[in-house]
Design a protein around this motif. Structure first.
Motif, PDB file in Angstrom:
ATOM      1  N   GLY A  40       0.810  -1.170  -0.041  1.00  0.00           N
ATOM      2  CA  GLY A  40      -0.142   0.039   0.045  1.00  0.00           C
ATOM      3  C   GLY A  40       0.834   1.292   0.154  1.00  0.00           C
ATOM      4  O   GLY A  40       0.850   2.165  -0.807  1.00  0.00           O
ATOM      5  N   ASP A  42       4.485   1.122   0.979  1.00  0.00           N
ATOM      6  CA  ASP A  42       5.988   0.907   0.879  1.00  0.00           C
ATOM      7  C   ASP A  42       6.745   1.671   1.985  1.00  0.00           C
ATOM      8  O   ASP A  42       7.729   1.903   1.769  1.00  0.00           O
ATOM      9  N   SER A  44       6.158   1.425   5.572  1.00  0.00           N
ATOM     10  CA  SER A  44       5.805   0.816   7.053  1.00  0.00           C
ATOM     11  C   SER A  44       4.796   1.293   7.584  1.00  0.00           C
ATOM     12  O   SER A  44       4.577   1.297   8.980  1.00  0.00           O
ATOM     13  N   GLN A  45       3.872   2.273   7.086  1.00  0.00           N
ATOM     14  CA  GLN A  45       2.671   2.599   7.759  1.00  0.00           C
ATOM     15  C   GLN A  45       1.176   1.934   7.839  1.00  0.00           C
ATOM     16  O   GLN A  45       0.768   2.138   8.673  1.00  0.00           O
ATOM     17  N   ALA A  48      -0.879  -3.321   4.828  1.00  0.00           N
ATOM     18  CA  ALA A  48      -1.121  -4.069   3.576  1.00  0.00           C
ATOM     19  C   ALA A  48      -0.463  -5.265   3.378  1.00  0.00           C
ATOM     20  O   ALA A  48      -0.904  -6.155   2.913  1.00  0.00           O
ATOM     21  N   CYS A  49       0.943  -5.066   3.703  1.00  0.00           N
ATOM     22  CA  CYS A  49       1.830  -6.105   3.296  1.00  0.00           C
ATOM     23  C   CYS A  49       2.251  -7.181   4.766  1.00  0.00           C
ATOM     24  O   CYS A  49       3.170  -7.949   4.626  1.00  0.00           O
ATOM     25  N   LYS A  59       5.634  -6.435   8.900  1.00  0.00           N
ATOM     26  CA  LYS A  59       5.574  -5.469   7.910  1.00  0.00           C
ATOM     27  C   LYS A  59       6.600  -6.263   6.539  1.00  0.00           C
ATOM     28  O   LYS A  59       7.749  -5.936   6.861  1.00  0.00           O
ATOM     29  N   CYS A  61       7.018  -5.362   3.848  1.00  0.00           N
ATOM     30  CA  CYS A  61       7.763  -4.390   2.877  1.00  0.00           C
ATOM     31  C   CYS A  61       9.099  -3.605   4.078  1.00  0.00           C
ATOM     32  O   CYS A  61       9.588  -2.792   3.238  1.00  0.00           O
TER      33      CYS A  61
HETATM   34  S1  FES Z   1       3.276  -1.628   2.281  1.00  0.00           S
HETATM   35 FE1  FES Z   1       2.422  -0.263   3.937  1.00  0.00          FE
HETATM   36  S2  FES Z   1       3.328  -1.041   5.828  1.00  0.00           S
HETATM   37 FE2  FES Z   1       4.040  -2.477   4.074  1.00  0.00          FE
END
Ligand code: FES
Ligand SMILES: Cc1cc2nc3c(=O)[nH]c(=O)nc-3n(C[C@H](O)[C@H](O)[C@H](O)COP(=O)(O)OP(=O)(O)OC[C@H]3O[C@@H](n4cnc5c(N)ncnc54)[C@H](O)[C@@H]3O)c2cc1C
Ligand code: FES
Lengths: 163, 265
Positions: A40, A42, A44-45, A48-49, A59, A61
């Motif tokens: 979502g 990329d 760390s917020q 989605a990953c 996470k 990502c």
């Molecule tokens: S893609 Fe948003 S936290 Fe990993």
């Protein structure tokens, strides 16, 4: 210099030579074709990953594939016991309208499953606090929280709340 | 991300010799700060030395009245650890309030103190509790370790191995979190050890974590929430950003200190 990465993903052993800078989420999506784990933000917020690495939600990502070498990874594709049946968390999300566009859903579900591993009977407040790292642009969270509480009840063997 | 080589040593000694022999090697602990930094191309190490395979850097123990936490112990492990919970419950609560569950599953105490983010939680705890940071070369008191925003006394190639925290008579941490990241807009740790009161503030100072000596003095007179709240903190050395002005941060320092005092008793 490439590094060799061997892991168990959803019960299957996989080995690849990758660049050290390959993220775990890139490894899952691009090397293994497991596109259920989303990217979502990329940064760390958004969560989605989220996948499980040795049983803990992380996470994907914000972890290198090389850091996950030797671990067991569980993604959304590996959660259901078989293609016909959903995991109780997946079923509860469907029954409680816990998703709209569905983009955040794999991460939400993997994170929520980790919560129930720690706390089989969370309060609404505890569910909301646990999902701090998962962002949803659609639902307003209300039905997500309902779904997690419902799944917790189902997994403790109580009758289903929805219907 | 720029390209780099990756190494996973299994001892501190091996990690230190990798750091010494490579051109520009950096350690990776939980990666929760370093990986985002690499993605932004704000750093370009030639080599990453992953400490996660070094078993001696993990875990919690008591050494007499001192709580000893290995550098690679994650925030989730500190939050859930029974030894931490009984020796310094405020520290377990602090760890439980860092970021989110996934950050806590990866991020480590060693990574957090080495990074010394001006809004990170652990630096306030280490400073208020009078902790000692143990590295591959020496022991550094928290007073000397945190030297400014994102700055520490660490020399290149020096690895933090453990954090030693003397058990206080009482301590509590109160944080006003940024609602998105949970980093501290202002976080205050109050601790009393051997009759001495120390108050450390994170999130607010232009130079990172600092001791609020005027609040310490007020509390030495009367250890009460009212005494802490009555101290007017000067906004002059406070940071300001889109989240909070310097005036607001100065105000929050006394308010969070008073909440921490209230939680102490
Ligand atoms: S893609 Fe948003 S936290 Fe990993
Ligand atoms: C979404 C999000 C929210 C967050 N919220 C908070 C919060 O509320 N409060 C908070 O305090 N923090 C927060 N953090 C930061 C988090 O706690 C990080 O885990 C921490 O700052 C860095 O620890 P790490 O183990 O991930 O270190 P890494 O990212 O691996 O390393 C950070 C730096 O420290 C160095 N380093 C690491 N270990 C050592 C060592 N043993 N010796 C010497 N140098 C070392 C590395 O080389 C690197 O420069 C958040 C992070 C994210 C992504
Ligand atoms: S359902 Fe669309 S982001 Fe959550």
């Amino acid at each position: 210099m490439a590094v060799s990465v061997s892991l168990n993903v959803n019960g299957k052993s996989v080995s690849r030579e990758v660049e050290p800078r390959t993220l775990l989420v890139e490894f899952l999506r691009e090397e293994l074709g497991l596109t259920g784990t989303h990217v979502g933000c990329d940064t760390s917020q958004c969560g989605a990953c989220v996948v499980h690495v040795d049983g803990k939600s992380v996470k994907a990502c914000t972890m290198l594939a090389a850091q996950a070498n030797g671990t067991s990874v569980l993604t959304i594709e590996g959660l259901a016991p078989n293609p016909e049946d959903l995991h109780p968390m997946q079923a509860a999300f469907r029954d409680n309208h816990g998703l709209q566009c569905g983009f955040c859903t794999p991460g939400m579900i993997m994170s929520a499953v980790d919560l129930l591993q720690h706390n089989a009977d969370p309060s609404e407040q505890e569910v909301r606090e646990w999902l701090e790292g998962n962002i949803c642009r659609c639902t307003g969270y209300h039905n997500i929280v309902k779904a997690v509480l419902d799944a917790a009840g189902r997994m403790r063997g109580q009758p289903q709340a929805a219907e | 991300m720029y390209a780099f080589d990756y190494h996973k040593p299994s001892s501190v000694e091996e990690a230190a010799s990798l750091l010494a022999s490579k051109e520009d090697a950096t350690v990776v602990a939980g990666g929760q700060t370093l990986i985002p930094t690499l993605k932004h191309r704000l750093a370009q190490p030639t080599d990453l030395v992953d400490l996660s395979g070094v078993a001696e850097l993990k875990g919690v123990k008591m050494d007499g009245d001192t709580l000893v936490i290995g550098a690679m112990t994650t925030h989730a492990e500190v939050a859930a650890d029974a030894t931490v919970r009984s020796a310094i419950p405020a520290l377990a609560d602090l760890a439980d309030g860092i970021g989110d569950a996934q950050v806590r599953n990866c991020g480590t105490i060693g990574g957090s103190v080495s990074n010394n983010d001006p809004a990170a939680d652990y630096p306030a705890a280490l400073l208020a509790l009078g902790a000692t940071v143990v590295t591959t070369n020496r022991s550094i008191s928290a007073d000397d370790f945190f030297t400014g925003m994102f700055d520490t006394a660490l020399e290149p190639g020096e690895i933090v191995t453990e954090i030693r925290l003397p058990k206080p008579a009482r301590a509590a941490y109160a944080k006003f979190p940024n609602p998105a990241s949970r980093y501290a807009i202002v976080g205050v740790m109050v601790a009393e050890s051997g009759g001495q009161i120390r108050v450390a503030v994170t999130g607010a100072g232009q130079d990172g974590v600092f001791r609020a000596t005027d609040i310490e003095q007020a509390l030495s007179g009367a250890f009460s929430a009212e005494a802490a709240k009555a101290v007017k903190v000067s906004p002059e050395t406070m940071s300001a950003d889109i989240h909070a002005s310097a005036d607001y941060r100065a105000h929050l320092v006394s308010v969070m200190a008073s909440r921490a005092v209230a939680a102490c008793s």
